[in-house]
Motif scaffolding. Sequence first.
Motif, short mmCIF file in Angstrom:
data_model
loop_
_atom_site.label_atom_id
_atom_site.label_comp_id
_atom_site.label_asym_id
_atom_site.label_seq_id
_atom_site.Cartn_x
_atom_site.Cartn_y
_atom_site.Cartn_z
N TYR A 96 0.85 -1.20 0.00
CA TYR A 96 0.00 0.00 0.00
C TYR A 96 0.88 1.25 0.00
N GLN B 251 1.08 5.17 0.65
CA GLN B 251 0.33 6.17 1.42
C GLN B 251 -0.23 7.25 0.51
N THR B 252 -1.45 7.68 0.81
CA THR B 252 -2.12 8.72 0.03
C THR B 252 -1.27 9.99 -0.01
N GLY B 253 -1.19 10.58 -1.17
CA GLY B 253 -0.45 11.83 -1.32
C GLY B 253 1.00 11.64 -1.71
N GLU B 254 1.50 10.40 -1.60
CA GLU B 254 2.89 10.15 -1.97
C GLU B 254 3.01 10.00 -3.49
N ILE B 255 4.25 10.05 -3.97
CA ILE B 255 4.48 9.78 -5.39
C ILE B 255 4.03 8.35 -5.68
N PRO B 256 3.15 8.15 -6.65
CA PRO B 256 2.60 6.81 -6.86
C PRO B 256 3.64 5.85 -7.43
N PRO B 257 3.46 4.55 -7.17
CA PRO B 257 4.35 3.57 -7.79
C PRO B 257 4.04 3.46 -9.28
N GLY B 258 4.90 2.76 -10.00
CA GLY B 258 4.64 2.55 -11.42
C GLY B 258 5.52 3.41 -12.29
N PRO B 259 5.32 3.31 -13.60
CA PRO B 259 6.19 3.99 -14.56
C PRO B 259 6.13 5.52 -14.46
N GLY B 260 7.20 6.14 -14.91
CA GLY B 260 7.24 7.59 -15.02
C GLY B 260 7.30 7.99 -16.49
N SER C 115 11.19 8.33 -16.88
CA SER C 115 12.01 7.29 -16.24
C SER C 115 11.60 5.88 -16.64
N GLY D 26 10.19 3.99 -12.97
CA GLY D 26 9.60 5.12 -12.27
C GLY D 26 10.61 5.95 -11.52
N ARG D 27 11.87 5.74 -11.81
CA ARG D 27 12.94 6.48 -11.13
C ARG D 27 14.18 6.43 -12.00
#
Lengths: 60, 485
Positions: free
Chosen positions: A35, A37-46, A49, A53-54
């Motif tokens: 999970y 946390q709400t408001g964080e940078i979401p997982p997955g592709p950028g 990047s 995602g990084r």
Amino acid sequence: MQKTRLLRSRLASAAVVAALAIVLTACGKAKPLDYTQTGEIPPGPGLFSGDDGRFVVFRK
Amino acid sequence: MRRISVKAIWLSAVFVLSTVPFGAAAQSDSEALAELKRIIEQQQKMIEAQSRALKSLTTKVEALSAKRQEQQDVAQPVTKIESLSAQNQAEQETPAIPTKIEKLLTESKGDQVAPSTDKLVASGEDNIALSLSGQVNRGILIYDDGTDSDTFHVDNANSSTRFRMIGTGKISSDMTLGAQIEVQMQSNSTTRVSQISGNDIGGLSFTERKLEVYFDSKRLGRVWLGQGDTASNGTSEFDLSGTSVINYSSIADMAGGLFFRDNTPIETTDPQIKDVFSNLDGLSRDDRIRYDTPEFAGFTASTSHISGGGWDVALRYAANFEKVGIKTAGAIGYADASDIKNPDFGVRNAAGFLTSDGSDSSKFDNQLAGSVSLLHRSGINGTFATGTRSLEIAGRDDVTYIYGKIGYVADLVAFGKTAFSIDYIKADDVAATGDEATAYGFFAVQKLPKFGTELYGGIRNHELDRPGGNFDDVQAVLLGTRVKF
């Protein structure tokens, strides 16, 4: 009035916890869930990047 | 040099022998011998002259070689090769040169490639890694406060524009050391623009989010040190709806800077949306030490102690019940801030409420709050959050709130999921005793996962009932996009 409201709020919290416990029990064995946390940078592709995602600037 | 001398003698001998038959035919023996002696002496002088010249050249070559040898210590390996090659040519040691060149070329390749190999070779499992990531989240905020309406170009505080650096190092098979720097840069944050701020609230807001290190053990748990999430931060905000980029329990993030007003000019004492709504989300981010237990059957317990004396505990749960197709996540947190004397944490306003900027960073004695969210494989989801805060200020009632959301995640288009939700919140006594603030809204998010992008839009109505006050509702529309780079 205030005490009634507080009691109502705490009863609601207890009801939520109880409902959650019932749901969990009924659902049987669970698998882990990552999970974010709400408001964080979401997982997955950028956009730039890619799939990571990084940008990995150093790796050893 | 000795070879050259021998060669010269042999040439002279051949020359002499080749002239003998002709001399013998034309001259007498004595005359021939005299002539032969003269030629030999002449050849001998030439050989001696050549020997001296060769000796001189050898000395010069040796001096040059010594000089180049000194330069090789600081010069490129290729220069070393050329120098040695020239030296070897002068000494006519040709059979040894290829071997030495090969050796030096190997050394040269090693010198040039080996260090960069350390930095660029990617192993299957990173022992040490440093990565950069971030996002930009911009939108258009349109409001109507019952008297005026306007449009702002904003940074969406639901998940602000930011970047971060994360470094990790594996100390052992069990222990990982990590460090994180995360900062946010907001221009026209949705929690700051207001009817009296003008369309541009000025300079860039560059603020800290996380500046921390951690030690993570699979067996013993994780210890965090520095500025970052306290144990209870986020416990009121668990949300699996897929629309949290625009709406979640902290509803003040959408348009928190706007004032409630009547039809008279706005005064700075009028309440802003962020003054009267709160989701009582723990102790936020702060300078702290925090401990998380290892996960056990989906549960993780945490506690932290923050600078100035506050402390909190939290219990989190997250699991995927594949058999029934339900994902669920939730948390409950208790925070005690009674000992906090950090002046940044809040100042008392006229209502007796401690607040530094009107946001949720308000001083209080203790609070209990939690949230839970469920997502069914059909896409239907529900989220619930509630909490209570004790201020223990004379004449002030405790703060309470209740938040609910129902949503649906649909596969309407091929390029990504579409999420819809409606939500409702009722918050009591947040800014002053007797306040009753409610809000409800409708929201949609289109995900474009291939591009790390979300497009979103939503509308929310905010109401405030305050004894002695007469405030119009405030409607806000937010349209925008979050791009993860």
